[in-house]
Design an enzyme around this catalytic site. Structure first.
Site, PDB file in Angstrom:
ATOM      1  N   SER A 119       0.829  -1.213   0.000  1.00  0.00           N
ATOM      2  CA  SER A 119       0.000   0.000   0.000  1.00  0.00           C
ATOM      3  C   SER A 119       0.857   1.253   0.000  1.00  0.00           C
ATOM      4  O   SER A 119       0.345   2.339  -0.262  1.00  0.00           O
ATOM      5  CB  SER A 119      -0.870   0.045   1.250  1.00  0.00           C
ATOM      6  OG  SER A 119      -1.628  -1.111   1.375  1.00  0.00           O
ATOM      7  N   HIS A 140      -1.626  -3.272  -6.998  1.00  0.00           N
ATOM      8  CA  HIS A 140      -2.270  -2.887  -5.737  1.00  0.00           C
ATOM      9  C   HIS A 140      -3.783  -3.094  -5.788  1.00  0.00           C
ATOM     10  O   HIS A 140      -4.523  -2.268  -6.333  1.00  0.00           O
ATOM     11  CB  HIS A 140      -1.925  -1.421  -5.425  1.00  0.00           C
ATOM     12  CG  HIS A 140      -2.412  -0.961  -4.092  1.00  0.00           C
ATOM     13  ND1 HIS A 140      -2.899   0.300  -3.858  1.00  0.00           N
ATOM     14  CD2 HIS A 140      -2.508  -1.605  -2.906  1.00  0.00           C
ATOM     15  CE1 HIS A 140      -3.263   0.405  -2.592  1.00  0.00           C
ATOM     16  NE2 HIS A 140      -3.034  -0.733  -2.002  1.00  0.00           N
ATOM     17  N   GLU A 152      -4.718  -0.617  -8.741  1.00  0.00           N
ATOM     18  CA  GLU A 152      -3.727   0.388  -9.144  1.00  0.00           C
ATOM     19  C   GLU A 152      -2.511  -0.346  -9.693  1.00  0.00           C
ATOM     20  O   GLU A 152      -1.987  -1.253  -9.029  1.00  0.00           O
ATOM     21  CB  GLU A 152      -3.287   1.220  -7.935  1.00  0.00           C
ATOM     22  CG  GLU A 152      -4.224   2.346  -7.597  1.00  0.00           C
ATOM     23  CD  GLU A 152      -3.708   3.169  -6.416  1.00  0.00           C
ATOM     24  OE1 GLU A 152      -3.285   4.314  -6.656  1.00  0.00           O
ATOM     25  OE2 GLU A 152      -3.722   2.673  -5.285  1.00  0.00           O
ATOM     26  N   ASN A 190      -4.657   6.006  -1.814  1.00  0.00           N
ATOM     27  CA  ASN A 190      -4.327   6.338  -0.428  1.00  0.00           C
ATOM     28  C   ASN A 190      -3.767   7.748  -0.279  1.00  0.00           C
ATOM     29  O   ASN A 190      -3.897   8.356   0.787  1.00  0.00           O
ATOM     30  CB  ASN A 190      -3.370   5.303   0.151  1.00  0.00           C
ATOM     31  CG  ASN A 190      -4.094   4.004   0.467  1.00  0.00           C
ATOM     32  OD1 ASN A 190      -5.247   4.027   0.871  1.00  0.00           O
ATOM     33  ND2 ASN A 190      -3.431   2.882   0.267  1.00  0.00           N
TER      34      ASN A 190
HETATM   35  P1  NAD Z   1      -2.214  -9.851   6.642  1.00  0.00           P
HETATM   36  O1  NAD Z   1      -1.542  -9.575   7.929  1.00  0.00           O
HETATM   37  O2  NAD Z   1      -3.659 -10.238   6.633  1.00  0.00           O
HETATM   38  O3  NAD Z   1      -1.423 -11.038   5.856  1.00  0.00           O
HETATM   39  C1  NAD Z   1      -0.043 -11.067   5.680  1.00  0.00           C
HETATM   40  C2  NAD Z   1       0.385 -12.539   5.504  1.00  0.00           C
HETATM   41  O4  NAD Z   1       1.762 -12.557   5.120  1.00  0.00           O
HETATM   42  C3  NAD Z   1       0.269 -13.378   6.794  1.00  0.00           C
HETATM   43  O5  NAD Z   1      -0.508 -14.545   6.543  1.00  0.00           O
HETATM   44  C4  NAD Z   1       1.722 -13.722   7.107  1.00  0.00           C
HETATM   45  O6  NAD Z   1       1.874 -15.026   7.692  1.00  0.00           O
HETATM   46  C5  NAD Z   1       2.344 -13.688   5.710  1.00  0.00           C
HETATM   47  N1  NAD Z   1       3.800 -13.563   5.708  1.00  0.00           N
HETATM   48  C6  NAD Z   1       4.595 -12.817   6.524  1.00  0.00           C
HETATM   49  N2  NAD Z   1       5.880 -12.991   6.191  1.00  0.00           N
HETATM   50  C7  NAD Z   1       5.913 -13.855   5.142  1.00  0.00           C
HETATM   51  C8  NAD Z   1       6.967 -14.428   4.362  1.00  0.00           C
HETATM   52  N3  NAD Z   1       8.239 -14.145   4.601  1.00  0.00           N
HETATM   53  N4  NAD Z   1       6.634 -15.268   3.364  1.00  0.00           N
HETATM   54  C9  NAD Z   1       5.335 -15.580   3.118  1.00  0.00           C
HETATM   55  N5  NAD Z   1       4.293 -15.063   3.823  1.00  0.00           N
HETATM   56  C10 NAD Z   1       4.586 -14.215   4.824  1.00  0.00           C
HETATM   57  O7  NAD Z   1      -1.946  -8.569   5.745  1.00  0.00           O
HETATM   58  P2  NAD Z   1      -2.827  -8.009   4.504  1.00  0.00           P
HETATM   59  O8  NAD Z   1      -3.832  -7.045   5.014  1.00  0.00           O
HETATM   60  O9  NAD Z   1      -3.264  -9.170   3.668  1.00  0.00           O
HETATM   61  O10 NAD Z   1      -1.729  -7.139   3.731  1.00  0.00           O
HETATM   62  C11 NAD Z   1      -0.803  -7.737   2.851  1.00  0.00           C
HETATM   63  C12 NAD Z   1      -0.241  -6.673   1.917  1.00  0.00           C
HETATM   64  O11 NAD Z   1      -1.308  -6.089   1.176  1.00  0.00           O
HETATM   65  C13 NAD Z   1       0.490  -5.519   2.615  1.00  0.00           C
HETATM   66  O12 NAD Z   1       1.588  -5.132   1.816  1.00  0.00           O
HETATM   67  C14 NAD Z   1      -0.572  -4.432   2.642  1.00  0.00           C
HETATM   68  O13 NAD Z   1      -0.040  -3.131   2.665  1.00  0.00           O
HETATM   69  C15 NAD Z   1      -1.273  -4.676   1.324  1.00  0.00           C
HETATM   70  N6  NAD Z   1      -2.649  -4.145   1.236  1.00  0.00           N
HETATM   71  C16 NAD Z   1      -3.492  -4.253   2.307  1.00  0.00           C
HETATM   72  C17 NAD Z   1      -4.804  -3.751   2.190  1.00  0.00           C
HETATM   73  C18 NAD Z   1      -5.773  -3.859   3.339  1.00  0.00           C
HETATM   74  O14 NAD Z   1      -6.796  -3.158   3.332  1.00  0.00           O
HETATM   75  N7  NAD Z   1      -5.531  -4.723   4.328  1.00  0.00           N
HETATM   76  C19 NAD Z   1      -5.223  -3.153   0.999  1.00  0.00           C
HETATM   77  C20 NAD Z   1      -4.342  -3.094  -0.090  1.00  0.00           C
HETATM   78  C21 NAD Z   1      -3.047  -3.584   0.056  1.00  0.00           C
END
Ligand code: NAD
Length: 291
Positions: A119, A140, A152, A190
């Site tokens: 993000s 994204h 995005e 964002n």
């Molecule tokens: P989340 O915490 O739900 O999931 C993250 C996952 O990554 C977890 O299951 C964790 O075990 C795993 N992980 C951590 N280290 C790892 C590794 N080395 N190898 C493999 N897996 C690993 O987080 P999320 O909300 O799904 O966010 C993930 C990404 O998406 C982030 O970069 C975030 O900025 C982006 N994002 C989030 C949103 C939102 O609204 N939550 C929206 C757009 C983008």
């Protein structure tokens, strides 16, 4: 470049949504996480969300079964090396993401496109640590992935046109719409949304309105489907604060100064829906404003 196989790193809320929409669009998906339980939960979530789409007659039972059949989970990151497109959706932490790309590089086909669902982290900086900055970009998705129409597509400084065109083709095959963005802090959505949410928190902090009046004002006065404080709770207040810090640090302009009240909620561990309390308290039957 044609994409038939997609590797998704991270099976959290975004990773499972990405695997879901990719499999439904016909891609073979390899879903990786370091946490075995996260992979199990992801498959349960995807199954539940596909079932909901079947019951709403958006997809057929056969589509659900075929999509589930296209998703393979793995704890071995190297397995993703043979896919055509990798989408990294692990925890929002630059060191974690750098380590994932570094571990993946020795196993990659030369033509594989690398992308990140980050993000806020600089695509150019992530790309510069790989052997293929020209075949690296931001992919994204919005949350929840199966519902939200926008993706995005963020070009790093070195991203080449064939890579952009290939990713655009994938977005189109998903039936979603791409917004092309250049790689500056927080990209488009964002960059615009978070200062509005931060301003809503300042409006609360300065006593201009209550949680209820601010959210109602923006829903009824600006035709927003959710109020800004309700939306902040949905996104997660820690995420909102992290993105404001990226804007503040990256653009060095005081207009992005995170509201001290937002910081205070995060320090309290009141992170929104995911912790049961944020600008609203979700622990009862109805959300109750906390101010
Ligand atoms: P989340 O915490 O739900 O999931 C993250 C996952 O990554 C977890 O299951 C964790 O075990 C795993 N992980 C951590 N280290 C790892 C590794 N080395 N190898 C493999 N897996 C690993 O987080 P999320 O909300 O799904 O966010 C993930 C990404 O998406 C982030 O970069 C975030 O900025 C982006 N994002 C989030 C949103 C939102 O609204 N939550 C929206 C757009 C983008």
């Amino acid at each position: 470049m044609t994409v038939e196989t997609v590797g998704v790193v991270g099976a959290g809320q975004m990773g499972n949504g990405i695997a879901h929409v990719m499999a439904l669009a016909g891609y073979e998906v390899l879903l990786n996480d370091v946490n075995e339980a996260a992979l199990g939960t992801a498959i349960e979530t995807i199954t539940r969300n596909l079932d909901r789409q079947v019951s709403r007659e958006k997809i057929r039972t056969a589509d659900r079964d075929a999509a589930l059949g296209r998703i393979t989970t793995t704890l071995t990151l190297a397995d993703l090396g043979q896919t055509d497109l990798v989408i990294e959706a692990a925890t929002e932490n630059e060191a974690v993401k750098q380590d994932i790309f570094a571990a993946l590089l020795p196993h990659l086909k030369p033509e594989t496109i690398l992308t990140s669902n980050t993000s806020s982290i600089s695509i150019t900086r992530l790309a510069s640590r790989t052997d293929r900055p020209e075949r690296f970009m931001g992919f994204h998705f919005m949350n929840p992935v199966p519902v939200m129409q926008l993706v995005e597509l963020i070009r790093g400084i070195a991203t080449d046109q064939p890579t952009y065109a290939t990713c655009l083709g994938v977005v189109q095959r998903l039936g979603k719409t791409a917004a092309p963005a250049e790689d500056f802090p927080a990209f488009i959505v964002n960059r615009i949304l978070m200062p509005m949410i931060n301003e809503a928190v300042y409006t609360l902090y300065e006593g201009v309105g209550s949680v209820k009046s601010i959210d109602e004002a923006m829903k009824l006065g600006a035709n927003h489907p959710m109020g800004p404080l309700e939306l902040a709770d949905f996104i997660g207040l820690d995420t909102c604060l992290a993105i404001m810090n990226v804007l503040h640090d990256g653009l060095a302009d005081t207009k992005y100064r995170p509201c001290p009240l937002l910081t205070k909620y995060v320090e309290a561990g009141w992170l929104g829906r995911k912790t049961g309390r944020g600008f609203y308290d979700y622990r009862g039957d109805e959300p109750v404003p906390t101010r």
